[in-house]
Scaffold this motif. Structure first.
Motif, PDB file in Angstrom:
ATOM      1  N   LYS A  24      22.365 -41.271  15.744  1.00 26.19           N
ATOM      2  CA  LYS A  24      21.842 -42.622  15.577  1.00 26.19           C
ATOM      3  C   LYS A  24      20.812 -42.655  14.445  1.00 26.19           C
ATOM      4  O   LYS A  24      20.549 -43.703  13.865  1.00 26.19           O
ATOM      5  CB  LYS A  24      21.206 -43.112  16.882  1.00 26.19           C
ATOM      6  CG  LYS A  24      22.211 -43.279  18.018  1.00 26.19           C
ATOM      7  CD  LYS A  24      21.523 -43.729  19.286  1.00 26.19           C
ATOM      8  CE  LYS A  24      22.532 -43.879  20.421  1.00 26.19           C
ATOM      9  NZ  LYS A  24      21.874 -44.261  21.693  1.00 26.19           N
ATOM     10  N   HIS A  25      20.247 -41.502  14.193  1.00 21.66           N
ATOM     11  CA  HIS A  25      19.237 -41.358  13.130  1.00 21.66           C
ATOM     12  C   HIS A  25      19.503 -40.020  12.446  1.00 21.66           C
ATOM     13  O   HIS A  25      19.582 -38.987  13.113  1.00 21.66           O
ATOM     14  CB  HIS A  25      17.827 -41.373  13.730  1.00 21.66           C
ATOM     15  CG  HIS A  25      16.734 -41.227  12.717  1.00 21.66           C
ATOM     16  ND1 HIS A  25      16.329 -42.264  11.899  1.00 21.66           N
ATOM     17  CD2 HIS A  25      15.962 -40.159  12.378  1.00 21.66           C
ATOM     18  CE1 HIS A  25      15.343 -41.835  11.118  1.00 21.66           C
ATOM     19  NE2 HIS A  25      15.108 -40.567  11.389  1.00 21.66           N
ATOM     20  N   CYS A  26      19.691 -40.037  11.144  1.00 21.33           N
ATOM     21  CA  CYS A  26      19.949 -38.776  10.446  1.00 21.33           C
ATOM     22  C   CYS A  26      18.865 -38.536   9.397  1.00 21.33           C
ATOM     23  O   CYS A  26      18.339 -39.480   8.797  1.00 21.33           O
ATOM     24  CB  CYS A  26      21.334 -38.759   9.823  1.00 21.33           C
ATOM     25  SG  CYS A  26      21.568 -39.866   8.442  1.00 21.33           S
ATOM     26  N   VAL A  27      18.543 -37.268   9.218  1.00 22.40           N
ATOM     27  CA  VAL A  27      17.527 -36.875   8.244  1.00 22.40           C
ATOM     28  C   VAL A  27      18.194 -35.982   7.201  1.00 22.40           C
ATOM     29  O   VAL A  27      18.843 -35.001   7.535  1.00 22.40           O
ATOM     30  CB  VAL A  27      16.361 -36.120   8.915  1.00 22.40           C
ATOM     31  CG1 VAL A  27      15.270 -35.813   7.891  1.00 22.40           C
ATOM     32  CG2 VAL A  27      15.795 -36.932  10.074  1.00 22.40           C
ATOM     33  N   ILE A  28      18.022 -36.358   5.942  1.00 22.99           N
ATOM     34  CA  ILE A  28      18.620 -35.628   4.828  1.00 22.99           C
ATOM     35  C   ILE A  28      17.505 -35.136   3.909  1.00 22.99           C
ATOM     36  O   ILE A  28      16.574 -35.882   3.591  1.00 22.99           O
ATOM     37  CB  ILE A  28      19.571 -36.527   4.003  1.00 22.99           C
ATOM     38  CG1 ILE A  28      20.557 -37.280   4.914  1.00 22.99           C
ATOM     39  CG2 ILE A  28      20.316 -35.705   2.947  1.00 22.99           C
ATOM     40  CD1 ILE A  28      21.536 -36.410   5.643  1.00 22.99           C
ATOM     41  N   THR A  29      17.607 -33.887   3.492  1.00 24.57           N
ATOM     42  CA  THR A  29      16.693 -33.368   2.482  1.00 24.57           C
ATOM     43  C   THR A  29      17.518 -32.673   1.407  1.00 24.57           C
ATOM     44  O   THR A  29      18.741 -32.713   1.433  1.00 24.57           O
ATOM     45  CB  THR A  29      15.642 -32.412   3.108  1.00 24.57           C
ATOM     46  OG1 THR A  29      14.641 -32.132   2.137  1.00 24.57           O
ATOM     47  CG2 THR A  29      16.274 -31.125   3.607  1.00 24.57           C
ATOM     48  N   SER A  30      16.858 -32.058   0.457  1.00 30.51           N
ATOM     49  CA  SER A  30      17.592 -31.335  -0.585  1.00 30.51           C
ATOM     50  C   SER A  30      16.720 -30.235  -1.161  1.00 30.51           C
ATOM     51  O   SER A  30      15.498 -30.239  -0.994  1.00 30.51           O
ATOM     52  CB  SER A  30      18.023 -32.277  -1.725  1.00 30.51           C
ATOM     53  OG  SER A  30      16.924 -32.575  -2.578  1.00 30.51           O
ATOM     54  N   VAL A  31      17.385 -29.324  -1.843  1.00 26.91           N
ATOM     55  CA  VAL A  31      16.647 -28.381  -2.681  1.00 26.91           C
ATOM     56  C   VAL A  31      16.147 -29.145  -3.904  1.00 26.91           C
ATOM     57  O   VAL A  31      16.593 -30.265  -4.170  1.00 26.91           O
ATOM     58  CB  VAL A  31      17.559 -27.219  -3.131  1.00 26.91           C
ATOM     59  CG1 VAL A  31      17.902 -26.314  -1.970  1.00 26.91           C
ATOM     60  CG2 VAL A  31      18.829 -27.757  -3.789  1.00 26.91           C
ATOM     61  N   ASP A  32      15.215 -28.561  -4.645  1.00 27.77           N
ATOM     62  CA  ASP A  32      14.829 -29.137  -5.935  1.00 27.77           C
ATOM     63  C   ASP A  32      15.890 -28.746  -6.957  1.00 27.77           C
ATOM     64  O   ASP A  32      16.318 -27.596  -7.012  1.00 27.77           O
ATOM     65  CB  ASP A  32      13.464 -28.604  -6.371  1.00 27.77           C
ATOM     66  CG  ASP A  32      12.326 -29.277  -5.633  1.00 27.77           C
ATOM     67  OD1 ASP A  32      12.061 -30.453  -5.917  1.00 27.77           O
ATOM     68  OD2 ASP A  32      11.704 -28.626  -4.772  1.00 27.77           O
ATOM     69  N   ARG A  33      16.310 -29.729  -7.763  1.00 24.53           N
ATOM     70  CA  ARG A  33      17.314 -29.466  -8.785  1.00 24.53           C
ATOM     71  C   ARG A  33      16.767 -29.840 -10.157  1.00 24.53           C
ATOM     72  O   ARG A  33      17.206 -30.795 -10.793  1.00 24.53           O
ATOM     73  CB  ARG A  33      18.605 -30.236  -8.473  1.00 24.53           C
ATOM     74  CG  ARG A  33      19.342 -29.738  -7.238  1.00 24.53           C
ATOM     75  CD  ARG A  33      19.817 -28.289  -7.380  1.00 24.53           C
ATOM     76  NE  ARG A  33      20.680 -28.085  -8.529  1.00 24.53           N
ATOM     77  CZ  ARG A  33      22.017 -28.061  -8.456  1.00 24.53           C
ATOM     78  NH1 ARG A  33      22.626 -28.194  -7.299  1.00 24.53           N
ATOM     79  NH2 ARG A  33      22.736 -27.854  -9.543  1.00 24.53           N
TER      80      ARG A  33
END
Length: 203
Positions: A72-81
């Motif tokens: 119902k709630h998603c959290v997205i992150t990333s590496v630094d590019r």
């Protein structure tokens, strides 16, 4: 599901000590743009090096995984590019849009890098309309050069202020136990509030 869809999580890549608690509760933070970061911050366990090219099919896989997980709630992150001209901003936007397309009603929280202070890149993410946009300040101003490899305290505040100015809830987080004083923590919290940050996590 993470393995089958060739996805990455900060939980595993960052060697997070809370992984058992979160995964047992059915929550995870998905990490896009690969698993190799162009930075080498002292607090993070994510691999540093030369990343592979971004995967154009990843936004679709992430969106389908969110559906399969029944989130119902998603959290997205990333590496630094830092190797990409836009820092990965367009990939970010494509991922947010795909999640919302496949999963109407799911709220999307993004934990974005600073894009080296490029506010045009931040705008690319903002325009995809995530429900919460987070950028972690990580530590107090004095310790920033010792803990974070490229990011700067004032640049992080600028990014947070820009997010807040667009009417989107701005979130940030900082870690304790790195040698900061209580007064410095209060100062960082006041700086975040002055920048328009309305949600803060302290770990």
């Amino acid at each position: 599901l993470v393995e089958e869809n060739r996805l990455h999580t900060i939980c595993t890549s960052g060697n997070c000590p809370n992984i058992g608690e979160c995964w047992n509760a059915g929550t995870a933070t998905l990490m896009i743009l690969g698993k190799i970061c162009t930075r080498s911050c002292k607090f993070c366990g994510t691999a540093t090096g030369k990343p592979l090219p971004s995967d154009a099919e990843e936004p679709d896989r992430v969106a389908k995984a969110v559906s399969m997980m029944g989130l119902k709630h998603c959290v997205i992150t990333s590496v630094d590019r830092d190797d990409l001209p836009d820092g990965g901003a367009n990939h970010w936007a494509a991922t947010i849009r795909k999640i919302k397309e496949y999963n109407p009603g799911v709220t999307v929280e993004t934990l974005i890098p600073d894009f080296r202070g490029d506010l045009a890149a931040v705008d690319t993410v903002i325009e995809a309309r995530a429900d919460v946009i987070s950028h972690n300040i990580e530590t107090v101003e004095r310790l920033t050069p010792l803990i974070r490899s490229v990011a700067k305290y004032d640049v992080s505040l600028k990014v947070i202020s820009h997010i807040a100015s667009k009417g989107i809830p701005a979130k940030s987080g900082l870690m304790l136990g790195l040698g900061e004083t209580e007064a410095e923590v209060v100062c960082a919290m006041n700086d975040l509030r002055a920048a328009g940050c309305t949600i803060i996590t302290i770990g």
